[in-house]
Write a protein that holds these residues in place. Structure first.
Motif, PDB file in Angstrom:
ATOM      1  N   THR A  88      52.923  -4.246  13.234  1.00  0.00           N
ATOM      2  CA  THR A  88      51.900  -3.740  14.074  1.00  0.00           C
ATOM      3  C   THR A  88      51.958  -2.964  15.437  1.00  0.00           C
ATOM      4  O   THR A  88      52.802  -2.665  15.439  1.00  0.00           O
ATOM      5  CB  THR A  88      51.681  -4.854  15.156  1.00  0.00           C
ATOM      6  OG1 THR A  88      52.993  -5.547  16.203  1.00  0.00           O
ATOM      7  CG2 THR A  88      51.449  -6.369  13.966  1.00  0.00           C
ATOM      8  N   GLU A 139      47.917 -10.630   5.081  1.00  0.00           N
ATOM      9  CA  GLU A 139      46.537 -10.534   5.899  1.00  0.00           C
ATOM     10  C   GLU A 139      46.917 -11.417   6.995  1.00  0.00           C
ATOM     11  O   GLU A 139      46.740 -12.739   6.169  1.00  0.00           O
ATOM     12  CB  GLU A 139      45.554 -11.064   4.689  1.00  0.00           C
ATOM     13  CG  GLU A 139      44.499 -10.883   4.764  1.00  0.00           C
ATOM     14  CD  GLU A 139      43.368 -10.832   4.001  1.00  0.00           C
ATOM     15  OE1 GLU A 139      42.519 -10.021   3.422  1.00  0.00           O
ATOM     16  OE2 GLU A 139      43.279 -12.157   3.043  1.00  0.00           O
ATOM     17  N   TYR A 140      46.398 -11.617   8.015  1.00  0.00           N
ATOM     18  CA  TYR A 140      46.411 -12.376   8.752  1.00  0.00           C
ATOM     19  C   TYR A 140      44.699 -12.210   9.133  1.00  0.00           C
ATOM     20  O   TYR A 140      43.994 -11.933   8.924  1.00  0.00           O
ATOM     21  CB  TYR A 140      47.216 -11.464  10.289  1.00  0.00           C
ATOM     22  CG  TYR A 140      48.551 -11.750  10.035  1.00  0.00           C
ATOM     23  CD1 TYR A 140      49.704 -12.515  10.832  1.00  0.00           C
ATOM     24  CD2 TYR A 140      48.808 -10.759   9.528  1.00  0.00           C
ATOM     25  CE1 TYR A 140      50.798 -12.442   9.930  1.00  0.00           C
ATOM     26  CE2 TYR A 140      50.114 -10.384   9.672  1.00  0.00           C
ATOM     27  CZ  TYR A 140      50.806 -11.285   9.214  1.00  0.00           C
ATOM     28  OH  TYR A 140      52.535 -11.269   9.487  1.00  0.00           O
ATOM     29  N   LEU A 171      48.197 -10.481  17.862  1.00  0.00           N
ATOM     30  CA  LEU A 171      47.072 -10.111  16.963  1.00  0.00           C
ATOM     31  C   LEU A 171      45.499 -10.910  18.240  1.00  0.00           C
ATOM     32  O   LEU A 171      44.507 -10.002  18.802  1.00  0.00           O
ATOM     33  CB  LEU A 171      46.067 -10.191  15.992  1.00  0.00           C
ATOM     34  CG  LEU A 171      46.698  -9.886  14.520  1.00  0.00           C
ATOM     35  CD1 LEU A 171      46.824  -9.291  13.309  1.00  0.00           C
ATOM     36  CD2 LEU A 171      47.067  -7.684  15.350  1.00  0.00           C
ATOM     37  N   ASN A 179      42.987  -8.298  20.867  1.00  0.00           N
ATOM     38  CA  ASN A 179      41.345  -8.611  20.283  1.00  0.00           C
ATOM     39  C   ASN A 179      40.566  -8.953  21.897  1.00  0.00           C
ATOM     40  O   ASN A 179      39.778  -9.502  21.548  1.00  0.00           O
ATOM     41  CB  ASN A 179      41.896  -9.014  19.066  1.00  0.00           C
ATOM     42  CG  ASN A 179      41.433  -7.989  18.370  1.00  0.00           C
ATOM     43  OD1 ASN A 179      40.729  -7.196  17.568  1.00  0.00           O
ATOM     44  ND2 ASN A 179      42.594  -8.385  17.519  1.00  0.00           N
ATOM     45  N   SER A 236      43.526  -9.273  10.295  1.00  0.00           N
ATOM     46  CA  SER A 236      44.001  -7.595  10.066  1.00  0.00           C
ATOM     47  C   SER A 236      45.003  -7.481   8.765  1.00  0.00           C
ATOM     48  O   SER A 236      45.552  -8.931   8.559  1.00  0.00           O
ATOM     49  CB  SER A 236      45.039  -7.242  11.259  1.00  0.00           C
ATOM     50  OG  SER A 236      45.349  -6.234  11.521  1.00  0.00           O
ATOM     51  N   GLU A 283      48.428  -5.965   7.916  1.00  0.00           N
ATOM     52  CA  GLU A 283      49.293  -5.176   8.263  1.00  0.00           C
ATOM     53  C   GLU A 283      50.898  -5.736   7.142  1.00  0.00           C
ATOM     54  O   GLU A 283      51.118  -6.515   5.818  1.00  0.00           O
ATOM     55  CB  GLU A 283      50.446  -6.702   9.354  1.00  0.00           C
ATOM     56  CG  GLU A 283      49.476  -6.749  10.338  1.00  0.00           C
ATOM     57  CD  GLU A 283      48.734  -5.063  11.388  1.00  0.00           C
ATOM     58  OE1 GLU A 283      49.914  -4.338  11.564  1.00  0.00           O
ATOM     59  OE2 GLU A 283      47.950  -5.307  12.274  1.00  0.00           O
TER      60      GLU A 283
END
Length: 248
Positions: free
Chosen positions: A92, A109-110, A144, A148, A204, A206
């Motif tokens: 990240t 994929e998160y 994340l 955010n 996100s 990553e």
């Protein structure tokens, strides 16, 4: 002849040094299937583990011990010790300058995962603080959330992913922040039905990598990267992908 012999001995000496350096590294991972996890005998397995074994082989390095730890513990050791490799680590933006990287192992994929019965869907990250969200402590998904603007008082941290899933199912958490593959794998491992869950939001995507302590020598990083690149280009890696990431 004498010059050739001296050069040959120097080359052997360099190779031995390279192997010794790679052999000094401490390899850490976590329960994060299908990339890395414990098999029925408690031994490390998974796509990333077998890929690492290919890297050792390509480097002429004897197989090394791999320790499976709670993610927060492994991540802490990576930040504190000089010869640690932690995988599979999401590369990240927040982590970029903290470690040295060898990539890729794969991609993750998160997501925010919810119970379908609750029917929670988010359209913007500023909606997250309305909910209690479980996540593995120090995991990329938790980071994340914080990056955010998620209120940290609304994040319920767990040491392991299966604990975070149980928090969601019990109602202690409204949503779960996790890698998509790992999250659904944990649901199946706990004998739950994946169709009873839904993706509330994608956070996100990553790259997953081998993360090295900053003190690891750049030459060592380059040798590891070269061995990984060779492994990824092989037919053997295609078989690994088919084994651990079968196309539905």
């Amino acid at each position: 002849m004498r010059i050739w012999l001296i050069c040959h001995l120097l080359l052997l000496s360099w190779a031995a040094t390279a192997q010794a350096d790679l052999g000094k590294l401490e390899y850490l991972t976590e329960e994060y299937p299908p990339y890395n996890y414990s098999d029925a005998q408690g031994q490390p397995t998974g796509l990333a583990v077998e890929l690492l074994q290919m890297v050792w082989k390509n480097s002429g390095v004897e197989p090394q011990p791999i320790r499976i730890l709670p993610w927060a513990r492994g991540y802490y050791l990576l930040t504190q010790k000089p010869n640690v490799v932690l995988f599979s680590t999401a590369r990240t933006q927040a982590r970029e300058d903290l470690f040295k990287w060898v990539c890729p192992i794969g991609y993750s994929e998160y997501i925010l995962l919810g119970r379908k019965a609750q029917n929670i869907t988010l359209s913007a990250v500023d909606q997250m603080s309305k909910y209690r969200i479980s996540a593995v402590r120090s995991d990329a998904a938790e980071q994340l959330l914080l990056n955010n603007g998620m209120d940290d008082n609304q994040i319920i941290s767990a040491n392991r992913l299966n604990q975070a899933v149980k928090m969601l199912v019990s109602g202690r958490a409204d949503l779960l922040a996790t890698g998509k593959l790992a999250g659904y794998d944990a649901i199946r491992e706990l004998k739950m039905k994946p169709e009873e869950f839904n993706v509330a939001m994608v956070l996100s995507a990553e790259q997953l990598c081998f993360a090295f302590s900053r003190q690891v020598d750049d030459g060592e990083i380059n040798r590891f990267q070269h061995a990984l690149t060779s492994a990824l280009a092989s037919q053997e890696f295609l078989k690994l992908q088919a084994k651990y990431l079968p196309v539905p």
